[in-house]
Motif scaffolding. Structure first.
Motif, PDB file in Angstrom:
ATOM      1  N   PHE A  12      -5.687   2.811   5.964  1.00 29.50           N
ATOM      2  CA  PHE A  12      -4.256   3.137   5.900  1.00 29.50           C
ATOM      3  C   PHE A  12      -3.946   4.260   4.899  1.00 29.50           C
ATOM      4  O   PHE A  12      -2.840   4.779   4.876  1.00 29.50           O
ATOM      5  CB  PHE A  12      -3.401   1.892   5.638  1.00 29.50           C
ATOM      6  N   ASP A  13      -4.932   4.643   4.090  1.00 30.75           N
ATOM      7  CA  ASP A  13      -4.690   5.777   3.193  1.00 30.75           C
ATOM      8  C   ASP A  13      -4.612   7.099   3.949  1.00 30.75           C
ATOM      9  O   ASP A  13      -4.272   8.134   3.365  1.00 30.75           O
ATOM     10  CB  ASP A  13      -5.772   5.847   2.118  1.00 30.75           C
ATOM     11  N   ALA A  14      -4.937   7.065   5.240  1.00 29.77           N
ATOM     12  CA  ALA A  14      -4.786   8.281   6.051  1.00 29.77           C
ATOM     13  C   ALA A  14      -3.317   8.495   6.419  1.00 29.77           C
ATOM     14  O   ALA A  14      -2.916   9.585   6.828  1.00 29.77           O
ATOM     15  CB  ALA A  14      -5.628   8.178   7.324  1.00 29.77           C
ATOM     16  N   LEU A  15      -2.521   7.448   6.272  1.00 28.19           N
ATOM     17  CA  LEU A  15      -1.137   7.486   6.768  1.00 28.19           C
ATOM     18  C   LEU A  15      -0.299   8.641   6.204  1.00 28.19           C
ATOM     19  O   LEU A  15       0.376   9.343   6.968  1.00 28.19           O
ATOM     20  CB  LEU A  15      -0.488   6.122   6.475  1.00 28.19           C
ATOM     21  N   PRO A  16      -0.311   8.892   4.884  1.00 24.49           N
ATOM     22  CA  PRO A  16       0.528   9.986   4.380  1.00 24.49           C
ATOM     23  C   PRO A  16       0.101  11.355   4.923  1.00 24.49           C
ATOM     24  O   PRO A  16       0.886  12.300   4.862  1.00 24.49           O
ATOM     25  CB  PRO A  16       0.318   9.933   2.856  1.00 24.49           C
ATOM     26  N   GLU A  17      -1.120  11.438   5.456  1.00 21.70           N
ATOM     27  CA  GLU A  17      -1.591  12.727   5.976  1.00 21.70           C
ATOM     28  C   GLU A  17      -1.100  12.995   7.395  1.00 21.70           C
ATOM     29  O   GLU A  17      -1.216  14.107   7.893  1.00 21.70           O
ATOM     30  CB  GLU A  17      -3.134  12.769   5.983  1.00 21.70           C
ATOM     31  N   ALA A  18      -0.557  11.960   8.049  1.00 18.97           N
ATOM     32  CA  ALA A  18      -0.119  12.126   9.438  1.00 18.97           C
ATOM     33  C   ALA A  18       1.180  12.939   9.469  1.00 18.97           C
ATOM     34  O   ALA A  18       2.083  12.696   8.682  1.00 18.97           O
ATOM     35  CB  ALA A  18       0.103  10.758  10.084  1.00 18.97           C
ATOM     36  N   ARG A  19       1.250  13.899  10.388  1.00 23.07           N
ATOM     37  CA  ARG A  19       2.472  14.721  10.476  1.00 23.07           C
ATOM     38  C   ARG A  19       3.622  13.893  11.037  1.00 23.07           C
ATOM     39  O   ARG A  19       4.781  14.207  10.804  1.00 23.07           O
ATOM     40  CB  ARG A  19       2.209  15.931  11.368  1.00 23.07           C
ATOM     41  N   SER A  20       3.301  12.902  11.816  1.00 25.59           N
ATOM     42  CA  SER A  20       4.342  12.022  12.342  1.00 25.59           C
ATOM     43  C   SER A  20       3.727  10.646  12.567  1.00 25.59           C
ATOM     44  O   SER A  20       2.505  10.525  12.742  1.00 25.59           O
ATOM     45  CB  SER A  20       4.899  12.576  13.643  1.00 25.59           C
ATOM     46  N   HIS A  21       4.589   9.635  12.551  1.00 25.77           N
ATOM     47  CA  HIS A  21       4.073   8.272  12.653  1.00 25.77           C
ATOM     48  C   HIS A  21       5.129   7.400  13.330  1.00 25.77           C
ATOM     49  O   HIS A  21       6.308   7.773  13.376  1.00 25.77           O
ATOM     50  CB  HIS A  21       3.801   7.718  11.253  1.00 25.77           C
ATOM     51  N   VAL A  22       4.694   6.260  13.831  1.00 23.93           N
ATOM     52  CA  VAL A  22       5.621   5.277  14.388  1.00 23.93           C
ATOM     53  C   VAL A  22       5.201   3.918  13.814  1.00 23.93           C
ATOM     54  O   VAL A  22       4.010   3.605  13.766  1.00 23.93           O
ATOM     55  CB  VAL A  22       5.547   5.255  15.938  1.00 23.93           C
ATOM     56  N   ASP A  49      11.544   3.142   8.172  1.00 26.15           N
ATOM     57  CA  ASP A  49      12.135   2.833   9.488  1.00 26.15           C
ATOM     58  C   ASP A  49      11.101   2.149  10.362  1.00 26.15           C
ATOM     59  O   ASP A  49       9.969   2.619  10.458  1.00 26.15           O
ATOM     60  CB  ASP A  49      12.526   4.137  10.194  1.00 26.15           C
ATOM     61  N   VAL A  50      11.516   1.074  10.999  1.00 24.71           N
ATOM     62  CA  VAL A  50      10.597   0.336  11.864  1.00 24.71           C
ATOM     63  C   VAL A  50      11.255   0.132  13.226  1.00 24.71           C
ATOM     64  O   VAL A  50      12.455  -0.164  13.296  1.00 24.71           O
ATOM     65  CB  VAL A  50      10.272  -1.057  11.258  1.00 24.71           C
ATOM     66  N   ALA A  51      10.491   0.320  14.300  1.00 28.26           N
ATOM     67  CA  ALA A  51      10.974  -0.048  15.636  1.00 28.26           C
ATOM     68  C   ALA A  51      10.893  -1.572  15.688  1.00 28.26           C
ATOM     69  O   ALA A  51       9.805  -2.140  15.820  1.00 28.26           O
ATOM     70  CB  ALA A  51      10.095   0.585  16.700  1.00 28.26           C
ATOM     71  N   ARG A  52      12.042  -2.212  15.540  1.00 25.76           N
ATOM     72  CA  ARG A  52      12.049  -3.679  15.436  1.00 25.76           C
ATOM     73  C   ARG A  52      11.871  -4.320  16.803  1.00 25.76           C
ATOM     74  O   ARG A  52      11.976  -3.662  17.832  1.00 25.76           O
ATOM     75  CB  ARG A  52      13.353  -4.141  14.749  1.00 25.76           C
ATOM     76  N   MET A  53      11.631  -5.620  16.815  1.00 27.95           N
ATOM     77  CA  MET A  53      11.442  -6.338  18.076  1.00 27.95           C
ATOM     78  C   MET A  53      12.686  -6.136  18.943  1.00 27.95           C
ATOM     79  O   MET A  53      13.800  -6.218  18.434  1.00 27.95           O
ATOM     80  CB  MET A  53      11.309  -7.837  17.806  1.00 27.95           C
ATOM     81  N   PRO A  54      12.505  -5.896  20.237  1.00 28.17           N
ATOM     82  CA  PRO A  54      13.682  -5.695  21.087  1.00 28.17           C
ATOM     83  C   PRO A  54      14.523  -6.967  21.170  1.00 28.17           C
ATOM     84  O   PRO A  54      13.968  -8.058  21.309  1.00 28.17           O
ATOM     85  CB  PRO A  54      13.090  -5.331  22.448  1.00 28.17           C
ATOM     86  N   ARG A  55      15.838  -6.811  21.057  1.00 28.53           N
ATOM     87  CA  ARG A  55      16.707  -7.989  21.098  1.00 28.53           C
ATOM     88  C   ARG A  55      17.686  -7.956  22.266  1.00 28.53           C
ATOM     89  O   ARG A  55      18.128  -8.989  22.729  1.00 28.53           O
ATOM     90  CB  ARG A  55      17.484  -8.105  19.775  1.00 28.53           C
ATOM     91  N   VAL A  80       2.157  -3.587   2.174  1.00 25.73           N
ATOM     92  CA  VAL A  80       3.513  -3.365   2.670  1.00 25.73           C
ATOM     93  C   VAL A  80       3.682  -1.884   3.031  1.00 25.73           C
ATOM     94  O   VAL A  80       3.273  -1.005   2.274  1.00 25.73           O
ATOM     95  CB  VAL A  80       4.543  -3.776   1.593  1.00 25.73           C
ATOM     96  N   VAL A  81       4.287  -1.643   4.200  1.00 24.91           N
ATOM     97  CA  VAL A  81       4.508  -0.268   4.631  1.00 24.91           C
ATOM     98  C   VAL A  81       5.846   0.204   4.073  1.00 24.91           C
ATOM     99  O   VAL A  81       6.868  -0.452   4.268  1.00 24.91           O
ATOM    100  CB  VAL A  81       4.514  -0.161   6.170  1.00 24.91           C
ATOM    101  N   VAL A  82       5.809   1.320   3.366  1.00 24.46           N
ATOM    102  CA  VAL A  82       7.012   1.842   2.700  1.00 24.46           C
ATOM    103  C   VAL A  82       7.064   3.350   2.923  1.00 24.46           C
ATOM    104  O   VAL A  82       6.173   3.942   3.528  1.00 24.46           O
ATOM    105  CB  VAL A  82       6.966   1.572   1.169  1.00 24.46           C
ATOM    106  N   GLU A  83       8.142   3.943   2.393  1.00 25.06           N
ATOM    107  CA  GLU A  83       8.220   5.390   2.398  1.00 25.06           C
ATOM    108  C   GLU A  83       8.177   5.858   0.950  1.00 25.06           C
ATOM    109  O   GLU A  83       8.850   5.269   0.095  1.00 25.06           O
ATOM    110  CB  GLU A  83       9.536   5.808   3.047  1.00 25.06           C
ATOM    111  N   LEU A  84       7.389   6.884   0.695  1.00 26.92           N
ATOM    112  CA  LEU A  84       7.325   7.435  -0.666  1.00 26.92           C
ATOM    113  C   LEU A  84       7.525   8.942  -0.517  1.00 26.92           C
ATOM    114  O   LEU A  84       6.724   9.603   0.157  1.00 26.92           O
ATOM    115  CB  LEU A  84       5.966   7.128  -1.285  1.00 26.92           C
ATOM    116  N   ASP A  85       8.592   9.450  -1.104  1.00 24.57           N
ATOM    117  CA  ASP A  85       8.934  10.873  -0.937  1.00 24.57           C
ATOM    118  C   ASP A  85       8.965  11.262   0.541  1.00 24.57           C
ATOM    119  O   ASP A  85       8.472  12.319   0.936  1.00 24.57           O
ATOM    120  CB  ASP A  85       7.918  11.774  -1.666  1.00 24.57           C
ATOM    121  N   GLY A  86       9.513  10.384   1.351  1.00 20.12           N
ATOM    122  CA  GLY A  86       9.655  10.699   2.765  1.00 20.12           C
ATOM    123  C   GLY A  86       8.381  10.547   3.580  1.00 20.12           C
ATOM    124  O   GLY A  86       8.377  10.766   4.783  1.00 20.12           O
ATOM    125  N   ARG A  87       7.270  10.201   2.938  1.00 20.63           N
ATOM    126  CA  ARG A  87       6.012  10.013   3.673  1.00 20.63           C
ATOM    127  C   ARG A  87       5.719   8.519   3.776  1.00 20.63           C
ATOM    128  O   ARG A  87       5.984   7.760   2.840  1.00 20.63           O
ATOM    129  CB  ARG A  87       4.815  10.661   2.949  1.00 20.63           C
TER     130      ARG A  87
END
Ligand code: UTP
Length: 477
Positions: free
Chosen positions: A381-391, A73-79, A291-298
């Motif tokens: 960016f390998d820290a990313l899966p360790e974050a409890r929440s992200h945007v 999920d990405v917060a896309r550019m406001p339209r 590329v930013v993706v989701e893997l097992d919800g992370r």
């Protein structure tokens, strides 16, 4: 200091005894320096890395994992107007954080810049399209401008490497720190380079190990390390003392970064995120960005080289790339996240196969024609899966992404200066000026606007007479 025999026993155990080959020819200082370098190597960890990344497969994203990848999920550019109003509210929240002094800025500049081949730290490269201002000057002046706008300048933390630390510190001192109130330099860790066939550590001189910076992922440990030979508080301690709890992270080679972007900070805080990132839409399946993706919800960043062709080329029903979100290495992190991570979670190392000059068995310095060595690097960016929440927030590459990587061709001084001129041209147009354009939309001459003159199109509006015609190179400062 330990004797030669003691060092030898330690090194032989790891198959690295050759590091003492020239020991007898070194004077006391040389032996001391070599011993110190050897002493800071974690040989057990290195042995594991050699087994996995030199003699093993070398990949970091397991094939099996790739099956479970999904778009993120990405917060896309406001339209719409409503979306734009929402962004405005996020910006207000970010501005409040800046005015309250709760934001610190981390600029990573420890890379070797081998592709650019410039003699000096990359941050000192003269990139301003008209002024030839350095990357460091442009970044620093954005912070000075922010300080003027919000009444408080965020403290700046510049990561350097052993290779470029002194030259970087000198450059800032020679330029009166570009008007920065608070700037601190901290040195990242290093890793030895090894022979790509055998895993043997390379010597760059009789008493010197071929060391290189441990990647931009080294930022986290370096922020936590005590400074001044262990006598000064760590950067994290200092940030805590200053009340900086949210950190804006960016890399030195992109002069277009909206440093400490209040909207991004606001969105990150609203999402109660620990680590957030900006992405741009990939130009093509082949574009070399992670590329930013989701893997097992992370959340996860998959390097372009690890993304299988089928996934890189996959398209949605509307024709858009399914995995379109390219990471541009602009992050916001909570300081508490970094504090939680360091010490308990080691970021993985990746391999980089490079040409590294080395001393051969006869003591002759060899300049290899082909990549002969493996360097080990951690990625932030390998820290990313360790974050409890992200945007994840989308941005427009024309506004915020044109990194300086190469001496010629793509991502080179020419393309970076052109993109900067194009962006400043569009700010002038938004302010009501008339700017000539080539058929491909680029501006035909250099345009530069100092961050101290205007930080964005909005600030510029108040300073430009509508209808002003721009006829040639211009530098507003
Ligand atoms: P790159 O991976 O593009 O490396 O770094 P580089 O050093 O600029 O260039 P090459 O690959 O040797 O040609 C992206 C950003 O991360 C920083 C760089 O300074 C740059 O801002 N970086 C990279 C570090 O701070 N430390 C590192 O160990 C590696």
């Amino acid at each position: 200091m330990a004797s030669k025999q003691e060092w030898a026993a330690r090194l032989e155990k790891h198959g690295q005894g050759h590091l003492l080959r020239h020991w007898d020819g070194l004077d006391a200082d040389g032996r001391d320096a070599l011993a110190r370098e050897i002493d800071c190597i974690d040989f057990d960890r290195l042995a594991t890395l050699v087994a996995e990344l030199v003699k093993g497969e070398g990949g970091t994203t397991a094939e099996a994992d790739l099956d479970r990848i999904r778009p993120i999920d990405v917060a896309r550019m406001p339209r719409t107007d409503a979306e734009r109003a929402d962004r405005r509210r996020a910006a207000d929240a970010g501005e409040e954080a800046l005015a309250a002094g709760e934001v610190g800025v981390v600029l990573v500049a420890g890379g070797s810049g081998t592709r650019l081949g410039f003699d000096g730290p990359k941050g000192t490269f003269p990139i301003g399209p008209v002024s030839s201002a350095s990357l460091f000057q442009i970044h620093a002046e954005k912070l000075v401008a922010l300080g003027r706008r919000h009444g408080k300048q965020p403290p700046l933390y510049v990561m350097t490497s052993h290779e470029n630390h002194d030259a970087t510190v000198r450059f800032f001192a020679d330029h009166d720190r570009f008007g920065l109130d608070h700037v601190r330099f901290f040195v990242q860790g290093r890793m030895p380079a090894v022979d790509r066939a055998t895993g043997a550590i390379l010597l760059s001189g009789p008493g010197r190990i071929a060391m290189s910076p441990d990647g931009h992922g080294g930022t986290l440990a370096a922020l936590a390390a005590r400074g001044g030979d262990g006598r000064a508080p760590s950067c994290l301690d200092e940030m805590r003392e200053l009340g900086a709890r949210t950190l804006f992270y960016f890399q030195v080679d992109n002069p277009m970064v909206d440093v400490a972007d209040p909207t991004f900070i606001g969105l990150h805080r609203r999402g109660e995120a620990e680590l957030s990132l900006k992405v741009v839409e990939k130009r093509s399946p082949d574009e070399k960005v992670g590329v930013v993706v989701e893997l097992d919800g992370r959340p996860r960043v998959v390097e372009y080289s690890d993304l299988p062709r089928a996934l890189a080329e996959a398209r949605d029903h509307d024709g858009q790339l399914t995995y379109w979100a390219g990471s541009i290495a602009i992050h916001v992190l909570e300081r508490s996240f970094v504090e939680r991570l360091v010490g308990v979670h080691l970021l993985p190392f990746h391999r980089a196969v490079k040409k590294v000059p080395f001393l051969d068995a006869s003591g002759r310095l060899v300049e290899p024609a082909e990549p002969n060595a493996v360097k080990f690097e951690q990625f932030i960016f390998d820290a990313l899966p360790e974050a409890r929440s992200h945007v994840v927030v989308e941005t427009d590459r024309r506004v915020e992404f044109e990194p300086l990587k190469n001496a010629r061709g793509p991502d080179s001084p020419d393309t970076v200066r052109q993109s900067m001129s194009d962006l400043f041209g569009s700010w002038l147009e938004q302010a009501g000026a008339v700017v000539p354009r080539r058929p491909d939309g680029s501006v035909p001459f250099a345009i530069e606007i100092s961050p101290l003159y205007a930080r964005d199109a909005h600030e510029l509006k108040a300073k430009i007479e509508p209808g002003t015609v721009i006829e040639g190179p211009i530098h507003l400062r």
